[in-house]
Design a protein around this motif. Structure first.
Motif, PDB file in Angstrom:
ATOM      1  N   TRP A 101       0.812  -1.215   0.000  1.00 37.08           N
ATOM      2  CA  TRP A 101       0.000   0.000   0.000  1.00 37.08           C
ATOM      3  C   TRP A 101       0.844   1.263   0.000  1.00 37.08           C
ATOM      4  CZ3 TRP A 101      -4.759  -0.369  -1.477  1.00 37.08           C
ATOM      5  CH2 TRP A 101      -5.446  -1.557  -1.244  1.00 37.08           C
ATOM      6  N   LYS A 102       2.003   1.219   0.693  1.00 37.57           N
ATOM      7  CA  LYS A 102       2.763   2.455   0.832  1.00 37.57           C
ATOM      8  C   LYS A 102       3.763   2.656  -0.289  1.00 37.57           C
ATOM      9  CE  LYS A 102       2.841   2.399   5.860  1.00 37.57           C
ATOM     10  NZ  LYS A 102       3.793   2.039   6.914  1.00 37.57           N
ATOM     11  N   PHE A 103       4.187   1.591  -0.947  1.00 44.81           N
ATOM     12  CA  PHE A 103       5.240   1.741  -1.942  1.00 44.81           C
ATOM     13  C   PHE A 103       4.754   1.394  -3.348  1.00 44.81           C
ATOM     14  CE2 PHE A 103       9.103   0.091  -4.094  1.00 44.81           C
ATOM     15  CZ  PHE A 103       9.778   1.299  -4.172  1.00 44.81           C
ATOM     16  N   LEU A 104       4.226   0.161  -3.499  1.00 47.94           N
ATOM     17  CA  LEU A 104       3.901  -0.296  -4.848  1.00 47.94           C
ATOM     18  C   LEU A 104       2.687   0.438  -5.421  1.00 47.94           C
ATOM     19  CD1 LEU A 104       4.586  -4.090  -4.512  1.00 47.94           C
ATOM     20  CD2 LEU A 104       5.966  -2.373  -5.634  1.00 47.94           C
ATOM     21  N   LEU A 105       1.684   0.725  -4.562  1.00 44.66           N
ATOM     22  CA  LEU A 105       0.501   1.414  -5.089  1.00 44.66           C
ATOM     23  C   LEU A 105       0.837   2.822  -5.592  1.00 44.66           C
ATOM     24  CD1 LEU A 105      -2.576   1.316  -5.521  1.00 44.66           C
ATOM     25  CD2 LEU A 105      -2.833   2.304  -3.266  1.00 44.66           C
ATOM     26  N   PRO A 106       1.546   3.661  -4.800  1.00 42.47           N
ATOM     27  CA  PRO A 106       1.917   4.977  -5.344  1.00 42.47           C
ATOM     28  C   PRO A 106       2.781   4.869  -6.589  1.00 42.47           C
ATOM     29  CG  PRO A 106       2.379   4.878  -2.995  1.00 42.47           C
ATOM     30  CD  PRO A 106       1.953   3.524  -3.399  1.00 42.47           C
ATOM     31  N   VAL A 107       3.694   3.899  -6.614  1.00 46.09           N
ATOM     32  CA  VAL A 107       4.561   3.746  -7.783  1.00 46.09           C
ATOM     33  C   VAL A 107       3.721   3.420  -9.012  1.00 46.09           C
ATOM     34  CG1 VAL A 107       6.278   2.230  -8.802  1.00 46.09           C
ATOM     35  CG2 VAL A 107       6.671   3.197  -6.561  1.00 46.09           C
ATOM     36  N   ALA A 108       2.734   2.521  -8.832  1.00 50.29           N
ATOM     37  CA  ALA A 108       1.897   2.146  -9.965  1.00 50.29           C
ATOM     38  C   ALA A 108       1.088   3.346 -10.456  1.00 50.29           C
ATOM     39  CB  ALA A 108       0.956   1.003  -9.566  1.00 50.29           C
ATOM     40  N   LEU A 109       0.568   4.120  -9.503  1.00 50.72           N
ATOM     41  CA  LEU A 109      -0.212   5.299  -9.899  1.00 50.72           C
ATOM     42  C   LEU A 109       0.668   6.317 -10.637  1.00 50.72           C
ATOM     43  CD1 LEU A 109      -2.415   5.759  -6.729  1.00 50.72           C
ATOM     44  CD2 LEU A 109      -3.192   5.142  -9.007  1.00 50.72           C
ATOM     45  N   LEU A 110       1.865   6.525 -10.095  1.00 48.73           N
ATOM     46  CA  LEU A 110       2.801   7.456 -10.719  1.00 48.73           C
ATOM     47  C   LEU A 110       3.128   6.996 -12.138  1.00 48.73           C
ATOM     48  CD1 LEU A 110       4.174   9.937  -9.463  1.00 48.73           C
ATOM     49  CD2 LEU A 110       6.243   8.568  -9.281  1.00 48.73           C
ATOM     50  N   ASN A 111       3.274   5.685 -12.302  1.00 51.10           N
ATOM     51  CA  ASN A 111       3.584   5.105 -13.602  1.00 51.10           C
ATOM     52  C   ASN A 111       2.479   5.434 -14.600  1.00 51.10           C
ATOM     53  OD1 ASN A 111       4.915   3.497 -15.507  1.00 51.10           O
ATOM     54  ND2 ASN A 111       3.592   1.761 -14.983  1.00 51.10           N
ATOM     55  N   ILE A 112       1.228   5.317 -14.142  1.00 49.71           N
ATOM     56  CA  ILE A 112       0.101   5.622 -15.037  1.00 49.71           C
ATOM     57  C   ILE A 112       0.153   7.085 -15.457  1.00 49.71           C
ATOM     58  CG2 ILE A 112      -2.402   5.792 -15.182  1.00 49.71           C
ATOM     59  CD1 ILE A 112      -2.564   3.538 -13.177  1.00 49.71           C
ATOM     60  N   VAL A 113       0.366   7.966 -14.470  1.00 47.63           N
ATOM     61  CA  VAL A 113       0.354   9.401 -14.760  1.00 47.63           C
ATOM     62  C   VAL A 113       1.454   9.744 -15.764  1.00 47.63           C
ATOM     63  CG1 VAL A 113       0.716  11.665 -13.749  1.00 47.63           C
ATOM     64  CG2 VAL A 113      -0.678   9.981 -12.552  1.00 47.63           C
ATOM     65  N   VAL A 114       2.669   9.242 -15.489  1.00 50.31           N
ATOM     66  CA  VAL A 114       3.797   9.582 -16.355  1.00 50.31           C
ATOM     67  C   VAL A 114       3.583   9.009 -17.751  1.00 50.31           C
ATOM     68  CG1 VAL A 114       6.258   9.230 -16.697  1.00 50.31           C
ATOM     69  CG2 VAL A 114       5.388   9.813 -14.436  1.00 50.31           C
ATOM     70  N   THR A 115       3.167   7.737 -17.827  1.00 46.75           N
ATOM     71  CA  THR A 115       2.950   7.117 -19.139  1.00 46.75           C
ATOM     72  C   THR A 115       1.893   7.873 -19.923  1.00 46.75           C
ATOM     73  OG1 THR A 115       3.375   5.029 -18.066  1.00 46.75           O
ATOM     74  CG2 THR A 115       2.502   4.932 -20.296  1.00 46.75           C
ATOM     75  N   GLY A 116       0.776   8.170 -19.231  1.00 41.25           N
ATOM     76  CA  GLY A 116      -0.302   8.898 -19.904  1.00 41.25           C
ATOM     77  C   GLY A 116       0.167  10.255 -20.410  1.00 41.25           C
ATOM     78  N   ALA A 117       0.948  10.953 -19.554  1.00 37.89           N
ATOM     79  CA  ALA A 117       1.420  12.284 -19.939  1.00 37.89           C
ATOM     80  C   ALA A 117       2.324  12.193 -21.160  1.00 37.89           C
ATOM     81  CB  ALA A 117       2.166  12.916 -18.768  1.00 37.89           C
ATOM     82  N   ILE A 118       3.227  11.209 -21.168  1.00 37.60           N
ATOM     83  CA  ILE A 118       4.154  11.087 -22.300  1.00 37.60           C
ATOM     84  C   ILE A 118       3.385  10.743 -23.568  1.00 37.60           C
ATOM     85  CG2 ILE A 118       6.037   9.671 -23.230  1.00 37.60           C
ATOM     86  CD1 ILE A 118       7.119   9.528 -20.372  1.00 37.60           C
ATOM     87  N   VAL A 119       2.421   9.828 -23.448  1.00 41.23           N
ATOM     88  CA  VAL A 119       1.650   9.442 -24.628  1.00 41.23           C
ATOM     89  C   VAL A 119       0.876  10.642 -25.173  1.00 41.23           C
ATOM     90  CG1 VAL A 119      -0.325   8.079 -25.399  1.00 41.23           C
ATOM     91  CG2 VAL A 119       1.485   7.006 -24.088  1.00 41.23           C
ATOM     92  N   VAL A 120       0.262  11.395 -24.260  1.00 41.54           N
ATOM     93  CA  VAL A 120      -0.505  12.564 -24.706  1.00 41.54           C
ATOM     94  C   VAL A 120       0.430  13.587 -25.347  1.00 41.54           C
ATOM     95  CG1 VAL A 120      -1.831  14.536 -23.882  1.00 41.54           C
ATOM     96  CG2 VAL A 120      -2.395  12.238 -23.087  1.00 41.54           C
ATOM     97  N   ALA A 121       1.624  13.742 -24.771  1.00 44.89           N
ATOM     98  CA  ALA A 121       2.535  14.761 -25.281  1.00 44.89           C
ATOM     99  C   ALA A 121       3.128  14.379 -26.625  1.00 44.89           C
ATOM    100  CB  ALA A 121       3.653  15.002 -24.270  1.00 44.89           C
ATOM    101  N   THR A 122       3.369  13.080 -26.858  1.00 46.47           N
ATOM    102  CA  THR A 122       4.092  12.701 -28.070  1.00 46.47           C
ATOM    103  C   THR A 122       3.185  12.328 -29.221  1.00 46.47           C
ATOM    104  OG1 THR A 122       4.240  10.478 -27.186  1.00 46.47           O
ATOM    105  CG2 THR A 122       6.155  11.909 -26.848  1.00 46.47           C
TER     106      THR A 122
END
Lengths: 324, 202
Positions: free
Chosen positions: A295-316
């Motif tokens: 809950w404290k490590f893997l969940l935030p990492v997974a959420l961050l991964n979604i945000v970053v991936t989505g942002a890069i896809v939208v940007a490129t």
């Protein structure tokens, strides 16, 4: 594929999976021994390979005992659930182009549905056994599997964003340029950890931690019912290896000197061996460490991964591409 | 009194407070990395020498003083060393030794029968230590499995060996002061002739 060919393929796959699960018990013991400076079972047949069959015969001939105070129908159905759901999970795995039982457009969701249903198996088993150890083990399993399922799904959102589809064949095809473990490395790590916890393999085998829970949810099981739990565990191991290969390592893709199915099987075998290496190498974490890590490590990492991936896809990518 | 050291400690505490969440994150990453390292180390164990001795084909090394199958030895003249003193049977903690004393026409004691139940024996070696004549000895041999438990009971003919075992050259009756067929008092090795207790001379 015609209906007859499809039925034939299903039967072949079913038998291949059951045989592979039986053989995997021998492979696991040999590999564990290899990493522990031993030989392992090497007596029955060439390299001891007949040990797997000896074990199957032994477990089929064992007394199948149901505790008098157990809830009998639930007790009987619980081990079947895990085996059936794990077998059903293989229906969506594409072994090679065209070689897939059900090429669903929501295949990934089907996979999560099946792994989610397998939680019922351990919960029922622990409840129906009428045994404290079983109940405690199944409580832990339910908590562990449900919490790891959350970000198991979240860790794959990045893959889905990149591929633009839940269909596994589309996801594999999208990896022709680059396998997804490069852009989705974080997703791979999170998914792999979640898959270990989901199949409750070591080191995340707290549901059946021997030193505190006897054998966890399958304490009261014997004979082939116990065997079915292990069948489910080994099938789950193979299924999650196959999913890792499909989602992150390009499925059947590979240099053309080997046929696609061989590439797929080789890659899957590699990840199955990695599972066994994890078992050989790592100690079990404490239960609170396991849940805290989730809950404290893997969940935030997974959420961050979604945000970053989505942002890069939208940007490129162009807006039209993203919208489609 | 506020010295510099306590100020520095307070500063450190403040800093650690600020970076606690950061260091927690790094500790999680460090945990992950250390686990990968231990996986690599375990994998490399695959290329080490195997510890297993594949028993029926490969035999393990047995030390000369390994305590295995019990034998009854003979003295250099080929006679039984055992004098049926029962000390081994008394010393045996599991009561697996039983025997019956008898004697021949020269007055020499020997066991009429001698029986060791190896299904009880714990190979502790206390019988060997108790034996005053080096007759009973443990040998480096453990391959004595049987399908029938009754076959584990060894009689005297199974226990007696033709040789002297670990103590070549030792013969109890040659060094003992006991008069026995042909050897009178005072004729043993290193034994002075008997003192005439009724005489006046020393």
């Amino acid at each position: 594929m015609s209906v007859v060919a499809m039925l034939f393929f299903i039967v072949v796959l079913l038998f291949a999976l059951l045989a592979a699960a039986a053989l995997l018990t021998w492979v696991e013991r040999r590999l564990l021994a290899w990493w522990q400076d031993r030989y392992g079972p090497n007596r029955a047949g060439p390299f001891g390979i007949l040990q797997a069959f000896a074990d199957v015969i032994k477990i089929l001939l064992k007394e199948d005992w149901i505790p008098p105070l157990a809830d009998k129908p639930v007790f009987v159905i619980a081990p079947a659930i895990v085996a059936v759901t794990m077998l059903l999970g293989f229906a969506i795995v594409p072994l090679a182009p065209g070689l897939v039982i059900a090429d669903l457009n929501v295949a990934l969701l089907f996979f999560f549905a099946m792994t989610g249903l397998s939680v019922y198996s351990v919960t029922f088993a622990g409840w129906a056994s009428n045994n404290n150890y079983s109940l405690l083990g199944s409580l832990r399993t339910a908590a562990q599997m449900i919490s790891y399922e959350v970000f198991m799904l979240l860790s794959l959102v990045g893959v889905v964003i990149l591929a633009g589809s839940f269909r596994l064949t589309d996801i594999v095809d999208a990896q022709r340029g680059m396998w997804f473990f490069v852009p989705q490395f974080v997703g791979l790590v999170v998914f792999f950890l979640a898959a270990i916890a989901e199949t409750h393999r070591l080191p995340f085998d707290l549901p059946e931690a021997e030193h505190e829970l006897v054998a966890g949810y399958h304490t009261e099981y014997s004979g082939m019912k116990f065997g079915l739990f292990f069948l489910g565990e080994y099938l789950g191991m193979m299924l999650s290896s196959a999913m890792i290969v499909t989602l992150f390592f390009g499925g059947w893709l590979g240099p053309p000197f080997l046929p696609p199915i061989v590439w797929f099987l080789l890659k899957t075998a590699f990840f199955v061996c990695l599972y066994l290496l994890l078992r050989a190498a790592l100690p079990r974490p404490r239960y609170d460490q396991l849940m805290g890590y989730a809950w404290k490590f893997l969940l935030p990492v997974a959420l961050l991964n979604i945000v970053v991936t989505g942002a890069i896809v939208v940007a490129t990518r162009s807006p039209a591409e993203v919208g489609s | 009194m506020i010295d510099e050291r306590s100020i520095a400690a307070a500063k450190r505490a403040q800093t650690s407070e600020r970076t606690r969440s950061e260091s927690w994150l790094w500790s999680q990453v460090a945990v992950l990395l250390s686990q990968i390292r231990s996986m690599a180390e375990v994998f490399l164990h695959g290329f080490r020498r195997r510890e297993t001795i594949q028993y029926p084909e490969e035999k393990p090394y047995l030390a000369p003083r390994f305590r295995g199958r019990i034998v009854l030895t003979r003295d250099p003249d080929g006679n039984e060393r055992c004098v049926a003193c029962y000390l081994c049977a008394v010393a045996c903690p599991v009561d697996c030794i039983s025997l019956q004393k008898t004697e021949d026409e020269t007055g020499r004691w020997y066991p009429e029968w001698f029986r060791i139940n190896f299904s009880r024996c714990i190979y502790c070696g206390l019988c060997e230590e108790a034996c005053p004549t080096y007759a009973i000895q443990l040998t480096p041999d453990f391959e004595m499995s049987e399908y029938d438990r009754r076959n584990m009971v060894y009689e005297k003919e199974h226990l007696l060996i033709s040789g002297t075992g670990k103590y070549p050259g030792y013969s109890f009756y040659r060094v003992a002061g006991r008069a026995i067929g042909g050897k009178d008092k005072g004729e043993a090795e290193n034994e002075a002739p008997p003192v005439d207790v009724r005489g006046l001379m020393p």
